[in-house]
Design a protein around this motif. Structure first.
Motif, PDB file in Angstrom:
ATOM      1  N   ILE A 107       0.988 -15.600 -19.171  1.00  0.00           N
ATOM      2  CA  ILE A 107       2.327 -16.174 -19.274  1.00  0.00           C
ATOM      3  C   ILE A 107       3.020 -16.339 -17.922  1.00  0.00           C
ATOM      4  N   ALA A 108       2.254 -16.511 -16.849  1.00  0.00           N
ATOM      5  CA  ALA A 108       2.853 -16.693 -15.522  1.00  0.00           C
ATOM      6  C   ALA A 108       3.523 -18.062 -15.413  1.00  0.00           C
ATOM      7  N   MET A 109       4.616 -18.086 -14.673  1.00  0.00           N
ATOM      8  CA  MET A 109       5.393 -19.315 -14.470  1.00  0.00           C
ATOM      9  C   MET A 109       5.895 -19.326 -13.034  1.00  0.00           C
ATOM     10  N   ASP A 110       6.009 -20.521 -12.466  1.00  0.00           N
ATOM     11  CA  ASP A 110       6.516 -20.685 -11.105  1.00  0.00           C
ATOM     12  C   ASP A 110       7.813 -21.476 -11.112  1.00  0.00           C
ATOM     13  N   PHE A 111       8.682 -21.140 -10.189  1.00  0.00           N
ATOM     14  CA  PHE A 111       9.863 -21.949  -9.885  1.00  0.00           C
ATOM     15  C   PHE A 111       9.618 -22.534  -8.496  1.00  0.00           C
ATOM     16  N   ASP A 112       8.822 -23.610  -8.433  1.00  0.00           N
ATOM     17  CA  ASP A 112       8.423 -24.192  -7.151  1.00  0.00           C
ATOM     18  C   ASP A 112       9.613 -24.520  -6.263  1.00  0.00           C
ATOM     19  N   ASP A 113      10.658 -25.103  -6.860  1.00  0.00           N
ATOM     20  CA  ASP A 113      11.813 -25.521  -6.064  1.00  0.00           C
ATOM     21  C   ASP A 113      12.559 -24.338  -5.458  1.00  0.00           C
ATOM     22  N   LEU A 114      12.363 -23.152  -6.004  1.00  0.00           N
ATOM     23  CA  LEU A 114      13.011 -21.952  -5.465  1.00  0.00           C
ATOM     24  C   LEU A 114      12.059 -21.111  -4.617  1.00  0.00           C
ATOM     25  N   GLY A 115      10.783 -21.478  -4.616  1.00  0.00           N
ATOM     26  CA  GLY A 115       9.798 -20.688  -3.886  1.00  0.00           C
ATOM     27  C   GLY A 115       9.485 -19.369  -4.574  1.00  0.00           C
ATOM     28  N   VAL A 116       9.638 -19.326  -5.902  1.00  0.00           N
ATOM     29  CA  VAL A 116       9.372 -18.120  -6.685  1.00  0.00           C
ATOM     30  C   VAL A 116       8.142 -18.392  -7.552  1.00  0.00           C
TER      31      VAL A 116
ATOM     32  N   LYS B 197       6.989 -16.065 -18.079  1.00  0.00           N
ATOM     33  CA  LYS B 197       7.674 -16.979 -18.984  1.00  0.00           C
ATOM     34  C   LYS B 197       8.437 -16.117 -19.974  1.00  0.00           C
ATOM     35  N   ARG B 198       9.574 -16.593 -20.429  1.00  0.00           N
ATOM     36  CA  ARG B 198      10.308 -15.864 -21.452  1.00  0.00           C
ATOM     37  C   ARG B 198       9.413 -15.828 -22.696  1.00  0.00           C
TER      38      ARG B 198
END
Length: 159
Positions: A107-116, A121-122
């Protein structure tokens, strides 16, 4: 990704309870099941705070069927203890600081625009005393909270 009917991946991780304890899923099943694992991207963020506070507000419904609720995030156990304190959470928060549980549950998720990268994932998983996942909900939208009534019903079915 872990789904309903799968055996829940076992793990050992730090548990923020005011102190920092160790939590091993397989060790807790006999006494704490059904167990609700509520994964959230990050402490101190709006939707995650709302979600954990909603679980707190509904905690008695879970306790009525002898179920246990645990939040899970990549935050450190020390951050999670502060998050618990600030929000008066009575349930433990599991620190997946090394992203092992998130990876095992798929359930991994990235916030590319934040660099996270590599946050959870919820997601909500209900695990019964046999270690079987009896309910699985995963959102690709971090702004969507789970259907709490549905989670409660799933816990009652697993009890």
């Amino acid at each position: 990704m872990v789904d309903t009917g799968d055996t829940a991946p076992d793990f050992t991780a730090p548990l923020a309870t005011g102190d920092v304890d160790s939590f091993t899923l397989s060790d807790r099943l006999a006494d704490d099941a059904p167990i609700v694992l509520a994964f959230f991207p990050g402490a101190f963020t709006g939707v995650c705070t709302d979600e954990m506070c909603t679980f707190q507000d509904r905690l008695s419904a879970f306790e009525d069927v002898d179920a246990s609720v645990y939040g899970v995030s990549r935050d450190s156990p020390f951050s999670l203890n502060e998050f618990r304190d600030q929000n008066d959470l009575e349930f433990g928060l599991i620190s997946d600081f090394n992203k092992e549980i998130i990876d095992d549950y798929g359930i991994a998720m990235d916030f590319d625009d934040l660099g996270v990268y590599g946050v959870a994932k919820r997601s909500v998983f209900v695990v019964n005393a046999d270690g079987e996942v009896t309910y699985a909900w995963v959102s690709d939208d971090p702004g969507v909270e789970p259907d709490y009534d549905e989670v409660e019903a799933a816990v009652e079915d697993a009890a």
